[in-house]
Design a protein around this motif. Structure first.
Motif, PDB file in Angstrom:
ATOM      1  N   SER A  41      22.619 -56.305 -10.839  1.00  0.00           N
ATOM      2  CA  SER A  41      23.340 -55.035 -10.851  1.00  0.00           C
ATOM      3  C   SER A  41      23.220 -54.353 -12.210  1.00  0.00           C
ATOM      4  O   SER A  41      23.239 -53.130 -12.308  1.00  0.00           O
ATOM      5  CB  SER A  41      24.814 -55.274 -10.520  1.00  0.00           C
ATOM      6  OG  SER A  41      25.346 -56.267 -11.368  1.00  0.00           O
ATOM      7  N   GLN A  42      23.061 -55.154 -13.264  1.00  0.00           N
ATOM      8  CA  GLN A  42      22.996 -54.566 -14.603  1.00  0.00           C
ATOM      9  C   GLN A  42      21.741 -53.733 -14.787  1.00  0.00           C
ATOM     10  O   GLN A  42      21.768 -52.649 -15.371  1.00  0.00           O
ATOM     11  CB  GLN A  42      23.018 -55.669 -15.672  1.00  0.00           C
ATOM     12  CG  GLN A  42      24.090 -56.709 -15.481  1.00  0.00           C
ATOM     13  CD  GLN A  42      25.455 -56.165 -15.823  1.00  0.00           C
ATOM     14  OE1 GLN A  42      25.575 -55.069 -16.341  1.00  0.00           O
ATOM     15  NE2 GLN A  42      26.484 -56.931 -15.519  1.00  0.00           N
ATOM     16  N   PHE A  45      22.027 -50.537 -13.071  1.00  0.00           N
ATOM     17  CA  PHE A  45      22.935 -49.629 -13.774  1.00  0.00           C
ATOM     18  C   PHE A  45      22.215 -48.929 -14.921  1.00  0.00           C
ATOM     19  O   PHE A  45      22.328 -47.708 -15.097  1.00  0.00           O
ATOM     20  CB  PHE A  45      24.160 -50.389 -14.281  1.00  0.00           C
ATOM     21  CG  PHE A  45      25.019 -49.596 -15.226  1.00  0.00           C
ATOM     22  CD1 PHE A  45      25.119 -49.927 -16.565  1.00  0.00           C
ATOM     23  CD2 PHE A  45      25.728 -48.495 -14.773  1.00  0.00           C
ATOM     24  CE1 PHE A  45      25.897 -49.200 -17.432  1.00  0.00           C
ATOM     25  CE2 PHE A  45      26.520 -47.758 -15.633  1.00  0.00           C
ATOM     26  CZ  PHE A  45      26.603 -48.106 -16.969  1.00  0.00           C
ATOM     27  N   THR A 374      20.014 -56.939 -18.991  1.00  0.00           N
ATOM     28  CA  THR A 374      21.370 -56.396 -18.943  1.00  0.00           C
ATOM     29  C   THR A 374      21.475 -55.050 -19.623  1.00  0.00           C
ATOM     30  O   THR A 374      22.340 -54.258 -19.317  1.00  0.00           O
ATOM     31  CB  THR A 374      22.363 -57.329 -19.650  1.00  0.00           C
ATOM     32  OG1 THR A 374      21.863 -57.595 -20.957  1.00  0.00           O
ATOM     33  CG2 THR A 374      22.518 -58.625 -18.908  1.00  0.00           C
TER      34      THR A 374
END
Lengths: 427, 110
Positions: A41-42, A45, A374
Protein backbone atom coordinates in the motif's frame (compact mmCIF):
# COMPACT_ATOMS: atom_id res chain seq x y z
CA UNK A 1 41.39 1.89 -26.88
CA UNK A 2 43.33 0.48 -29.72
CA UNK A 3 42.19 -2.08 -32.14
CA UNK A 4 44.88 -3.11 -34.52
CA UNK A 5 44.08 -4.96 -37.67
CA UNK A 6 45.24 -8.50 -37.87
CA UNK A 7 46.28 -9.35 -41.34
CA UNK A 8 48.78 -8.79 -44.07
CA UNK A 9 49.38 -5.68 -46.03
CA UNK A 10 49.82 -2.28 -44.50
CA UNK A 11 48.24 -2.56 -41.05
CA UNK A 12 45.78 0.22 -40.48
CA UNK A 13 45.32 1.38 -36.97
CA UNK A 14 41.81 2.10 -35.88
CA UNK A 15 41.26 3.70 -32.57
CA UNK A 16 38.00 2.81 -30.92
CA UNK A 17 35.89 5.84 -30.26
CA UNK A 18 35.15 6.82 -26.71
CA UNK A 19 32.16 8.42 -25.14
CA UNK A 20 31.57 10.00 -21.78
CA UNK A 21 29.53 7.60 -19.71
CA UNK A 22 27.51 8.29 -16.63
CA UNK A 23 25.64 5.58 -14.82
CA UNK A 24 22.28 6.64 -13.39
CA UNK A 25 21.27 3.36 -11.76
CA UNK A 26 21.44 4.75 -8.24
CA UNK A 27 17.66 4.97 -7.88
CA UNK A 28 17.24 1.28 -8.68
CA UNK A 29 19.81 -0.05 -6.28
CA UNK A 30 18.37 -1.38 -3.05
CA UNK A 31 20.73 -0.54 -0.24
CA UNK A 32 19.91 0.56 3.22
CA UNK A 33 16.29 -0.40 2.75
CA UNK A 34 15.06 -2.39 5.69
CA UNK A 35 12.18 -4.71 5.05
CA UNK A 36 9.90 -4.49 8.05
CA UNK A 37 7.06 -6.56 6.78
CA UNK A 38 5.37 -3.65 5.04
CA UNK A 39 2.82 -4.25 2.35
CA UNK A 40 2.43 -2.70 -1.04
CA UNK A 41 0.00 0.00 0.00
CA UNK A 42 2.92 2.34 0.65
CA UNK A 43 4.28 2.20 -2.87
CA UNK A 44 0.84 2.86 -4.30
CA UNK A 45 0.46 5.81 -1.98
CA UNK A 46 3.74 7.40 -3.06
CA UNK A 47 2.93 6.73 -6.69
CA UNK A 48 -0.48 8.35 -6.37
CA UNK A 49 0.97 11.30 -4.48
CA UNK A 50 3.63 12.12 -7.05
CA UNK A 51 1.45 11.59 -10.05
CA UNK A 52 -1.40 13.52 -8.51
CA UNK A 53 0.80 16.54 -7.96
CA UNK A 54 1.85 16.29 -11.56
CA UNK A 55 -1.67 15.93 -12.88
CA UNK A 56 -2.89 18.75 -10.68
CA UNK A 57 -0.46 21.03 -12.45
CA UNK A 58 -1.67 19.83 -15.85
CA UNK A 59 -5.40 20.01 -15.18
CA UNK A 60 -5.72 23.82 -15.36
CA UNK A 61 -4.37 23.76 -18.91
CA UNK A 62 -6.67 20.92 -19.86
CA UNK A 63 -10.03 21.89 -18.39
CA UNK A 64 -9.65 24.95 -16.24
CA UNK A 65 -13.30 25.44 -15.48
CA UNK A 66 -13.93 22.11 -13.76
CA UNK A 67 -13.29 21.43 -10.08
CA UNK A 68 -11.11 18.55 -8.87
CA UNK A 69 -12.78 16.29 -6.31
CA UNK A 70 -11.87 13.32 -4.22
CA UNK A 71 -13.85 10.22 -4.98
CA UNK A 72 -15.90 10.40 -1.81
CA UNK A 73 -16.69 13.99 -2.60
CA UNK A 74 -18.47 13.13 -5.81
CA UNK A 75 -21.91 14.59 -6.27
CA UNK A 76 -24.44 13.02 -8.54
CA UNK A 77 -24.85 14.64 -11.89
CA UNK A 78 -22.18 17.25 -11.31
CA UNK A 79 -19.33 17.35 -13.83
CA UNK A 80 -15.92 17.30 -12.23
CA UNK A 81 -12.45 15.85 -12.44
CA UNK A 82 -11.15 13.02 -10.31
CA UNK A 83 -7.58 11.78 -10.04
CA UNK A 84 -6.72 8.31 -8.88
CA UNK A 85 -5.09 4.97 -9.53
CA UNK A 86 -6.76 2.76 -12.05
CA UNK A 87 -7.65 -0.81 -11.22
CA UNK A 88 -8.79 -3.23 -13.86
CA UNK A 89 -11.06 -5.98 -12.71
CA UNK A 90 -10.25 -9.00 -14.82
CA UNK A 91 -12.33 -12.13 -14.83
CA UNK A 92 -9.64 -14.43 -16.12
CA UNK A 93 -6.82 -13.14 -13.97
CA UNK A 94 -5.57 -16.04 -11.94
CA UNK A 95 -5.98 -15.56 -8.24
CA UNK A 96 -4.51 -17.61 -5.43
CA UNK A 97 -7.98 -17.99 -4.01
CA UNK A 98 -9.06 -20.03 -7.02
CA UNK A 99 -7.20 -22.96 -5.54
CA UNK A 100 -9.51 -22.92 -2.56
CA UNK A 101 -12.78 -21.91 -4.12
CA UNK A 102 -12.95 -24.11 -7.17
CA UNK A 103 -12.69 -27.83 -7.53
CA UNK A 104 -9.28 -28.85 -8.71
CA UNK A 105 -10.68 -30.72 -11.65
CA UNK A 106 -12.39 -27.70 -13.13
CA UNK A 107 -9.34 -25.50 -13.14
CA UNK A 108 -8.14 -25.32 -16.73
CA UNK A 109 -4.71 -26.78 -17.16
CA UNK A 110 -3.66 -24.50 -19.95
CA UNK A 111 -3.04 -21.01 -18.70
CA UNK A 112 -3.94 -18.34 -21.23
CA UNK A 113 -1.17 -16.06 -22.33
CA UNK A 114 -3.42 -13.10 -22.28
CA UNK A 115 -5.91 -12.66 -19.50
CA UNK A 116 -8.25 -10.27 -21.21
CA UNK A 117 -11.97 -10.80 -21.38
CA UNK A 118 -14.77 -8.66 -22.80
CA UNK A 119 -16.25 -8.31 -19.30
CA UNK A 120 -13.23 -6.52 -17.83
CA UNK A 121 -14.06 -3.20 -16.32
CA UNK A 122 -12.11 -0.32 -14.85
CA UNK A 123 -12.26 1.19 -11.39
CA UNK A 124 -10.64 4.37 -10.18
CA UNK A 125 -9.30 4.52 -6.66
CA UNK A 126 -7.82 7.11 -4.38
CA UNK A 127 -7.32 7.32 -0.61
CA UNK A 128 -10.95 8.07 0.08
CA UNK A 129 -12.65 5.42 -1.99
CA UNK A 130 -13.14 3.78 -5.33
CA UNK A 131 -15.66 4.18 -8.08
CA UNK A 132 -16.51 2.01 -11.04
CA UNK A 133 -16.00 3.66 -14.41
CA UNK A 134 -18.86 3.54 -16.85
CA UNK A 135 -19.33 4.69 -20.39
CA UNK A 136 -17.59 3.72 -23.58
CA UNK A 137 -14.91 6.39 -23.68
CA UNK A 138 -12.27 4.28 -21.97
CA UNK A 139 -11.50 0.94 -23.55
CA UNK A 140 -10.50 -1.50 -20.82
CA UNK A 141 -8.22 -3.32 -23.22
CA UNK A 142 -5.85 -0.38 -23.32
CA UNK A 143 -5.44 0.20 -19.59
CA UNK A 144 -3.92 -1.83 -16.78
CA UNK A 145 -3.95 -1.70 -13.03
CA UNK A 146 -1.61 0.79 -11.49
CA UNK A 147 -1.65 3.84 -13.75
CA UNK A 148 -2.65 7.22 -12.39
CA UNK A 149 -4.88 9.36 -14.56
CA UNK A 150 -7.28 12.27 -14.29
CA UNK A 151 -10.82 11.70 -15.50
CA UNK A 152 -13.47 14.17 -16.48
CA UNK A 153 -17.02 13.01 -16.04
CA UNK A 154 -19.92 12.84 -13.66
CA UNK A 155 -21.47 10.45 -11.23
CA UNK A 156 -24.49 8.54 -12.45
CA UNK A 157 -27.54 7.55 -10.47
CA UNK A 158 -26.31 4.00 -9.84
CA UNK A 159 -23.08 5.21 -8.31
CA UNK A 160 -20.78 4.75 -11.29
CA UNK A 161 -18.65 7.44 -12.81
CA UNK A 162 -19.50 8.19 -16.39
CA UNK A 163 -16.26 9.11 -18.15
CA UNK A 164 -16.24 11.88 -20.71
CA UNK A 165 -12.54 12.54 -21.08
CA UNK A 166 -9.19 11.34 -19.78
CA UNK A 167 -5.90 13.06 -19.10
CA UNK A 168 -2.70 11.07 -18.96
CA UNK A 169 0.49 12.65 -17.78
CA UNK A 170 2.01 12.52 -21.24
CA UNK A 171 5.64 12.32 -22.23
CA UNK A 172 7.96 13.77 -19.62
CA UNK A 173 10.13 16.75 -20.50
CA UNK A 174 13.33 15.96 -22.29
CA UNK A 175 16.67 17.63 -21.83
CA UNK A 176 17.62 18.81 -25.25
CA UNK A 177 20.58 17.05 -26.59
CA UNK A 178 23.00 19.15 -28.61
CA UNK A 179 23.17 17.57 -32.02
CA UNK A 180 26.79 16.67 -32.45
CA UNK A 181 27.28 15.55 -35.99
CA UNK A 182 31.04 15.43 -35.92
CA UNK A 183 31.43 11.81 -34.98
CA UNK A 184 29.30 8.75 -35.48
CA UNK A 185 29.20 6.59 -32.40
CA UNK A 186 27.37 3.34 -32.07
CA UNK A 187 25.94 1.38 -29.18
CA UNK A 188 25.28 -2.33 -29.54
CA UNK A 189 22.34 -3.93 -27.77
CA UNK A 190 22.16 -7.68 -27.30
CA UNK A 191 19.56 -9.58 -25.39
CA UNK A 192 18.39 -13.11 -24.76
CA UNK A 193 21.70 -14.89 -25.35
CA UNK A 194 20.50 -17.82 -23.20
CA UNK A 195 23.91 -19.46 -22.86
CA UNK A 196 23.27 -22.95 -21.63
CA UNK A 197 19.93 -23.42 -23.31
CA UNK A 198 19.35 -25.76 -26.21
CA UNK A 199 18.81 -22.84 -28.56
CA UNK A 200 22.16 -21.26 -27.91
CA UNK A 201 24.57 -21.40 -30.85
CA UNK A 202 28.10 -20.73 -29.65
CA UNK A 203 29.40 -20.13 -33.15
CA UNK A 204 26.87 -17.44 -33.77
CA UNK A 205 27.74 -15.67 -30.55
CA UNK A 206 31.45 -15.97 -31.21
CA UNK A 207 30.91 -14.43 -34.63
CA UNK A 208 29.16 -11.51 -33.02
CA UNK A 209 31.90 -11.03 -30.45
CA UNK A 210 34.56 -11.16 -33.14
CA UNK A 211 32.75 -8.67 -35.26
CA UNK A 212 32.20 -6.20 -32.44
CA UNK A 213 35.74 -6.44 -31.17
CA UNK A 214 37.07 -5.87 -34.65
CA UNK A 215 38.72 -9.21 -35.29
CA UNK A 216 36.67 -9.83 -38.35
CA UNK A 217 36.40 -8.40 -41.78
CA UNK A 218 38.40 -5.97 -43.82
CA UNK A 219 39.05 -2.32 -43.23
CA UNK A 220 35.50 -1.20 -43.85
CA UNK A 221 34.11 -3.62 -41.32
CA UNK A 222 36.73 -2.70 -38.83
CA UNK A 223 36.17 0.98 -39.18
CA UNK A 224 32.52 0.37 -38.45
CA UNK A 225 33.47 -1.78 -35.46
CA UNK A 226 35.75 0.91 -34.13
CA UNK A 227 32.82 3.25 -33.87
CA UNK A 228 31.11 1.06 -31.32
CA UNK A 229 31.53 2.72 -27.96
CA UNK A 230 29.52 0.44 -25.73
CA UNK A 231 27.80 -2.92 -25.59
CA UNK A 232 24.65 -3.31 -23.51
CA UNK A 233 23.53 -6.83 -22.74
CA UNK A 234 19.89 -6.57 -21.83
CA UNK A 235 19.09 -9.63 -19.84
CA UNK A 236 18.68 -13.40 -20.12
CA UNK A 237 22.33 -14.04 -20.74
CA UNK A 238 22.32 -17.47 -19.18
CA UNK A 239 19.72 -20.13 -18.86
CA UNK A 240 20.06 -22.88 -16.32
CA UNK A 241 17.84 -25.83 -17.00
CA UNK A 242 14.86 -26.02 -14.68
CA UNK A 243 15.47 -29.61 -13.71
CA UNK A 244 18.48 -28.77 -11.58
CA UNK A 245 16.79 -25.87 -9.87
CA UNK A 246 14.29 -27.94 -7.94
CA UNK A 247 16.00 -27.27 -4.63
CA UNK A 248 17.33 -30.71 -3.94
CA UNK A 249 20.98 -31.31 -3.20
CA UNK A 250 22.93 -31.91 -6.35
CA UNK A 251 25.31 -34.67 -7.18
CA UNK A 252 28.79 -33.40 -8.08
CA UNK A 253 28.27 -34.03 -11.76
CA UNK A 254 25.11 -31.96 -11.71
CA UNK A 255 26.84 -29.15 -9.92
CA UNK A 256 29.03 -28.57 -12.91
CA UNK A 257 25.92 -28.30 -15.06
CA UNK A 258 24.81 -25.47 -12.86
CA UNK A 259 27.93 -23.40 -13.34
CA UNK A 260 28.85 -24.30 -16.89
CA UNK A 261 26.63 -21.78 -18.67
CA UNK A 262 27.97 -18.93 -16.57
CA UNK A 263 31.57 -20.00 -17.04
CA UNK A 264 31.08 -20.25 -20.79
CA UNK A 265 29.50 -16.85 -20.85
CA UNK A 266 32.31 -15.40 -18.76
CA UNK A 267 34.85 -16.48 -21.34
CA UNK A 268 33.06 -14.57 -24.07
CA UNK A 269 32.60 -11.63 -21.76
CA UNK A 270 36.34 -11.44 -21.19
CA UNK A 271 36.82 -10.98 -24.91
CA UNK A 272 34.20 -8.27 -25.02
CA UNK A 273 35.33 -6.47 -21.90
CA UNK A 274 38.91 -6.45 -23.11
CA UNK A 275 37.84 -4.55 -26.19
CA UNK A 276 35.24 -2.07 -25.02
CA UNK A 277 32.91 -1.05 -22.17
CA UNK A 278 30.21 -3.59 -21.45
CA UNK A 279 27.04 -3.10 -19.41
CA UNK A 280 25.29 -6.25 -18.34
CA UNK A 281 21.74 -6.25 -17.04
CA UNK A 282 19.97 -9.15 -15.33
CA UNK A 283 16.90 -10.65 -16.90
CA UNK A 284 14.11 -13.03 -15.89
CA UNK A 285 16.24 -16.13 -16.33
CA UNK A 286 19.50 -14.80 -14.90
CA UNK A 287 20.80 -15.61 -11.42
CA UNK A 288 19.54 -12.39 -9.88
CA UNK A 289 16.60 -11.55 -7.66
CA UNK A 290 13.13 -12.02 -9.05
CA UNK A 291 11.38 -8.80 -8.16
CA UNK A 292 11.99 -5.53 -9.90
CA UNK A 293 14.27 -3.60 -9.72
CA UNK A 294 16.63 -6.49 -10.25
CA UNK A 295 19.94 -5.87 -8.61
CA UNK A 296 23.23 -6.08 -10.51
CA UNK A 297 24.63 -9.54 -11.12
CA UNK A 298 27.30 -10.28 -8.60
CA UNK A 299 30.96 -9.96 -9.58
CA UNK A 300 31.76 -13.44 -8.36
CA UNK A 301 29.72 -14.83 -11.26
CA UNK A 302 32.20 -13.36 -13.70
CA UNK A 303 35.67 -13.92 -12.25
CA UNK A 304 37.32 -13.31 -15.56
CA UNK A 305 35.44 -10.32 -16.85
CA UNK A 306 34.95 -8.42 -13.60
CA UNK A 307 38.68 -7.77 -13.45
CA UNK A 308 38.33 -5.31 -16.28
CA UNK A 309 37.22 -1.82 -15.41
CA UNK A 310 35.25 -1.71 -18.62
CA UNK A 311 32.90 -4.33 -17.26
CA UNK A 312 29.91 -2.94 -15.44
CA UNK A 313 27.13 -4.93 -13.86
CA UNK A 314 23.92 -2.91 -13.90
CA UNK A 315 20.43 -3.06 -12.52
CA UNK A 316 17.31 -3.85 -14.44
CA UNK A 317 15.87 -1.24 -15.32
CA UNK A 318 19.03 0.44 -16.49
CA UNK A 319 19.54 4.13 -17.04
CA UNK A 320 22.68 5.80 -18.27
CA UNK A 321 23.97 8.77 -20.16
CA UNK A 322 26.41 8.55 -23.01
CA UNK A 323 27.69 11.88 -24.29
CA UNK A 324 24.58 13.55 -22.84
CA UNK A 325 22.24 11.14 -24.61
CA UNK A 326 19.91 9.56 -22.05
CA UNK A 327 19.28 5.83 -22.40
CA UNK A 328 16.65 3.97 -20.43
CA UNK A 329 15.69 0.34 -20.77
CA UNK A 330 14.65 -2.94 -19.23
CA UNK A 331 15.08 -6.62 -19.89
CA UNK A 332 11.51 -6.96 -20.98
CA UNK A 333 9.53 -7.93 -17.90
CA UNK A 334 7.49 -4.73 -17.84
CA UNK A 335 6.39 -4.92 -21.46
CA UNK A 336 5.75 -8.66 -21.32
CA UNK A 337 3.51 -8.14 -18.35
CA UNK A 338 1.61 -5.39 -20.14
CA UNK A 339 1.02 -7.69 -23.06
CA UNK A 340 -0.55 -10.24 -20.73
CA UNK A 341 -3.10 -7.79 -19.37
CA UNK A 342 -3.78 -5.40 -22.19
CA UNK A 343 -3.81 -5.16 -25.93
CA UNK A 344 -1.87 -3.18 -28.48
CA UNK A 345 -0.92 -3.59 -32.09
CA UNK A 346 2.77 -4.02 -31.35
CA UNK A 347 5.25 -3.92 -28.50
CA UNK A 348 6.32 -0.42 -29.42
CA UNK A 349 2.85 0.77 -28.60
CA UNK A 350 3.17 -0.68 -25.11
CA UNK A 351 6.44 1.18 -24.73
CA UNK A 352 4.83 4.39 -25.89
CA UNK A 353 2.06 3.92 -23.35
CA UNK A 354 4.47 3.44 -20.47
CA UNK A 355 6.10 6.71 -21.42
CA UNK A 356 2.77 8.51 -21.64
CA UNK A 357 1.80 7.15 -18.25
CA UNK A 358 5.28 8.14 -17.03
CA UNK A 359 5.73 4.81 -15.34
CA UNK A 360 8.11 2.06 -16.42
CA UNK A 361 6.17 -0.81 -14.91
CA UNK A 362 2.62 0.16 -13.98
CA UNK A 363 1.59 -3.42 -13.29
CA UNK A 364 4.16 -3.68 -10.52
CA UNK A 365 3.40 -4.68 -7.77
CA UNK A 366 0.04 -6.03 -8.89
CA UNK A 367 1.15 -8.74 -11.28
CA UNK A 368 4.87 -8.00 -11.57
CA UNK A 369 7.15 -8.68 -8.64
CA UNK A 370 8.35 -5.51 -7.01
CA UNK A 371 10.21 -4.46 -3.88
CA UNK A 372 7.82 -2.94 -1.31
CA UNK A 373 9.22 0.55 -1.14
CA UNK A 374 7.80 2.83 1.52
CA UNK A 375 8.91 6.28 0.49
CA UNK A 376 9.48 6.29 -3.25
CA UNK A 377 8.50 4.67 -6.49
CA UNK A 378 11.67 4.35 -8.57
CA UNK A 379 9.82 3.40 -11.74
CA UNK A 380 8.37 6.86 -12.28
CA UNK A 381 9.93 8.36 -15.37
CA UNK A 382 10.95 11.90 -14.65
CA UNK A 383 12.83 12.90 -17.73
CA UNK A 384 12.25 11.59 -21.18
CA UNK A 385 15.07 9.39 -22.45
CA UNK A 386 16.50 9.80 -25.93
CA UNK A 387 16.68 6.06 -26.42
CA UNK A 388 14.24 3.68 -24.76
CA UNK A 389 15.02 -0.01 -25.21
CA UNK A 390 13.38 -3.24 -24.15
CA UNK A 391 15.08 -6.61 -24.35
CA UNK A 392 13.97 -10.19 -24.91
CA UNK A 393 11.26 -9.46 -27.41
CA UNK A 394 10.10 -11.61 -30.28
CA UNK A 395 11.36 -9.47 -33.09
CA UNK A 396 13.29 -6.35 -33.81
CA UNK A 397 11.17 -3.24 -34.01
CA UNK A 398 11.98 0.40 -33.82
CA UNK A 399 10.27 3.71 -34.15
CA UNK A 400 11.08 7.37 -33.78
CA UNK A 401 8.65 9.03 -31.44
CA UNK A 402 7.91 12.71 -31.35
CA UNK A 403 6.35 14.35 -28.38
CA UNK A 404 4.18 17.44 -28.15
CA UNK A 405 6.94 19.45 -26.47
CA UNK A 406 9.57 18.68 -29.08
CA UNK A 407 10.72 15.50 -27.40
CA UNK A 408 12.39 13.14 -29.77
CA UNK A 409 13.18 9.61 -28.84
CA UNK A 410 13.84 6.27 -30.38
CA UNK A 411 12.03 3.17 -29.19
CA UNK A 412 13.86 -0.10 -29.69
CA UNK A 413 12.66 -3.65 -29.19
CA UNK A 414 15.66 -5.95 -28.96
CA UNK A 415 14.94 -9.50 -30.13
CA UNK A 416 16.23 -12.59 -28.41
CA UNK A 417 19.61 -13.43 -29.81
CA UNK A 418 19.30 -17.16 -29.32
CA UNK A 419 16.24 -17.25 -31.55
CA UNK A 420 16.93 -14.61 -34.11
CA UNK A 421 20.66 -14.01 -34.09
CA UNK A 422 20.03 -10.31 -34.31
CA UNK A 423 21.83 -7.64 -32.32
CA UNK A 424 20.83 -4.01 -32.56
CA UNK A 425 23.24 -1.21 -33.36
CA UNK A 426 22.08 2.26 -32.51
CA UNK A 427 23.67 5.41 -33.79
CA UNK B 1 -10.38 18.23 22.33
CA UNK B 2 -10.86 19.11 18.73
CA UNK B 3 -10.68 15.64 17.25
CA UNK B 4 -11.87 14.35 13.91
CA UNK B 5 -14.07 11.92 15.79
CA UNK B 6 -12.47 8.80 14.40
CA UNK B 7 -11.18 6.91 17.44
CA UNK B 8 -13.61 8.21 20.01
CA UNK B 9 -16.51 6.82 18.04
CA UNK B 10 -15.20 3.28 18.28
CA UNK B 11 -15.15 3.04 22.02
CA UNK B 12 -18.15 5.11 22.98
CA UNK B 13 -20.28 3.33 25.54
CA UNK B 14 -23.94 3.95 25.92
CA UNK B 15 -25.75 2.97 29.08
CA UNK B 16 -29.51 2.76 29.36
CA UNK B 17 -30.12 4.54 32.66
CA UNK B 18 -29.03 2.67 35.73
CA UNK B 19 -26.11 3.86 37.78
CA UNK B 20 -24.51 6.91 36.35
CA UNK B 21 -20.89 7.52 37.00
CA UNK B 22 -18.71 10.33 35.74
CA UNK B 23 -17.84 9.25 32.19
CA UNK B 24 -14.10 8.73 31.85
CA UNK B 25 -12.21 9.19 28.60
CA UNK B 26 -14.11 6.82 26.27
CA UNK B 27 -11.26 4.52 25.30
CA UNK B 28 -9.74 4.02 28.71
CA UNK B 29 -12.20 1.34 29.83
CA UNK B 30 -12.25 -0.59 26.59
CA UNK B 31 -8.64 -0.33 25.59
CA UNK B 32 -6.80 -3.62 26.04
CA UNK B 33 -3.38 -2.10 25.56
CA UNK B 34 -3.50 0.07 28.68
CA UNK B 35 -0.88 -1.21 31.03
CA UNK B 36 -1.68 -0.86 34.73
CA UNK B 37 1.39 1.12 35.80
CA UNK B 38 1.23 3.16 38.93
CA UNK B 39 1.42 6.78 37.90
CA UNK B 40 -0.18 9.95 39.05
CA UNK B 41 -3.54 10.71 37.51
CA UNK B 42 -2.24 13.86 35.87
CA UNK B 43 0.59 12.08 34.06
CA UNK B 44 -1.74 9.34 33.00
CA UNK B 45 -4.16 11.86 31.56
CA UNK B 46 -1.40 13.54 29.60
CA UNK B 47 -0.13 10.26 28.24
CA UNK B 48 -3.57 9.25 27.11
CA UNK B 49 -3.99 12.54 25.35
CA UNK B 50 -0.69 12.09 23.59
CA UNK B 51 -1.58 8.55 22.60
CA UNK B 52 -4.91 9.71 21.23
CA UNK B 53 -3.19 12.40 19.23
CA UNK B 54 -0.81 9.83 17.77
CA UNK B 55 -3.65 7.52 16.88
CA UNK B 56 -5.36 10.34 15.05
CA UNK B 57 -2.15 10.85 13.13
CA UNK B 58 -2.12 7.13 12.26
CA UNK B 59 -5.66 7.19 11.00
CA UNK B 60 -5.26 10.34 8.95
CA UNK B 61 -5.67 9.35 5.32
CA UNK B 62 -3.73 12.27 3.95
CA UNK B 63 -0.39 10.84 4.98
CA UNK B 64 -0.97 7.44 3.51
CA UNK B 65 -1.32 4.02 5.06
CA UNK B 66 0.24 3.58 8.49
CA UNK B 67 1.04 -0.16 8.38
CA UNK B 68 4.66 -1.12 8.02
CA UNK B 69 6.17 2.20 9.04
CA UNK B 70 7.02 3.59 12.43
CA UNK B 71 5.21 6.80 13.25
CA UNK B 72 8.43 8.78 13.04
CA UNK B 73 9.19 7.39 9.59
CA UNK B 74 5.70 8.21 8.43
CA UNK B 75 5.91 11.72 9.82
CA UNK B 76 9.28 12.27 8.09
CA UNK B 77 7.95 10.92 4.85
CA UNK B 78 4.95 13.23 5.04
CA UNK B 79 7.23 16.18 5.71
CA UNK B 80 9.44 15.34 2.72
CA UNK B 81 6.42 14.99 0.47
CA UNK B 82 5.25 18.43 1.44
CA UNK B 83 2.08 17.35 3.18
CA UNK B 84 2.72 19.58 6.22
CA UNK B 85 2.14 17.17 9.07
CA UNK B 86 1.50 18.96 12.33
CA UNK B 87 4.62 19.70 14.38
CA UNK B 88 3.02 18.79 17.71
CA UNK B 89 2.86 15.17 16.62
CA UNK B 90 6.59 15.34 15.99
CA UNK B 91 7.12 16.85 19.40
CA UNK B 92 5.21 14.01 21.04
CA UNK B 93 7.18 11.42 19.08
CA UNK B 94 10.51 12.94 20.00
CA UNK B 95 9.92 12.92 23.72
CA UNK B 96 7.83 9.83 24.17
CA UNK B 97 9.34 7.26 26.47
CA UNK B 98 7.74 3.96 25.56
CA UNK B 99 8.77 2.19 22.38
CA UNK B 100 5.23 1.00 21.88
CA UNK B 101 4.18 4.53 21.06
CA UNK B 102 6.63 4.71 18.21
CA UNK B 103 4.97 1.93 16.28
CA UNK B 104 1.71 2.46 14.51
CA UNK B 105 -1.58 1.43 16.01
CA UNK B 106 -1.94 -1.78 14.08
CA UNK B 107 1.64 -3.00 14.45
CA UNK B 108 1.64 -6.60 15.55
CA UNK B 109 -2.13 -6.80 15.58
CA UNK B 110 -2.83 -7.11 11.89
Amino acid sequence: MEDAEMGDGSPKHFDRKQAVYQNLDERYVIHGERYRGQQYSQIYFTRLHHMRNLLNSLVPKWKPHLPVHTILGLEEGKECIIIGTMYKHMKLKSSILDEYSKERSTVPLVKPHNFMHPDDHLILEDESGRVKLAGTFLAPSVYVTGIVVALHGKETSDGDFFVQDVLEAGLPPQIEQPLDLREDKHVVFISGLSVGSSMFNPLQFQLLVDHITGHLGDENEQSIASQIVRVVIAGNSVQISQGILSGQTLAPKDQSRLTEPIKEFDISLIQLAAAMPVDIMPGPSDPANFSLPQQPLHRCLFPGASVYNTFLSCTNPHQFELDDVLFLGTSGQNIDDLSKYSDAKDKLEFMERTLKWRHLAPTAPNTLGCYPYTDKDPFLIESCPHVYFVGNQDKYETRLLQGPEKQLLRLICIPRFCETGVAVVAY
Amino acid sequence: MASAGGIRGFYREKKKGGVTKPSPKPYSTADPACSPVLKSAHVQGQEKEAEERLREFDMDMRYGPCLGLTRTERWNRAAVMGLNPSPDVEAILLKCSSSAALECLWEGRV
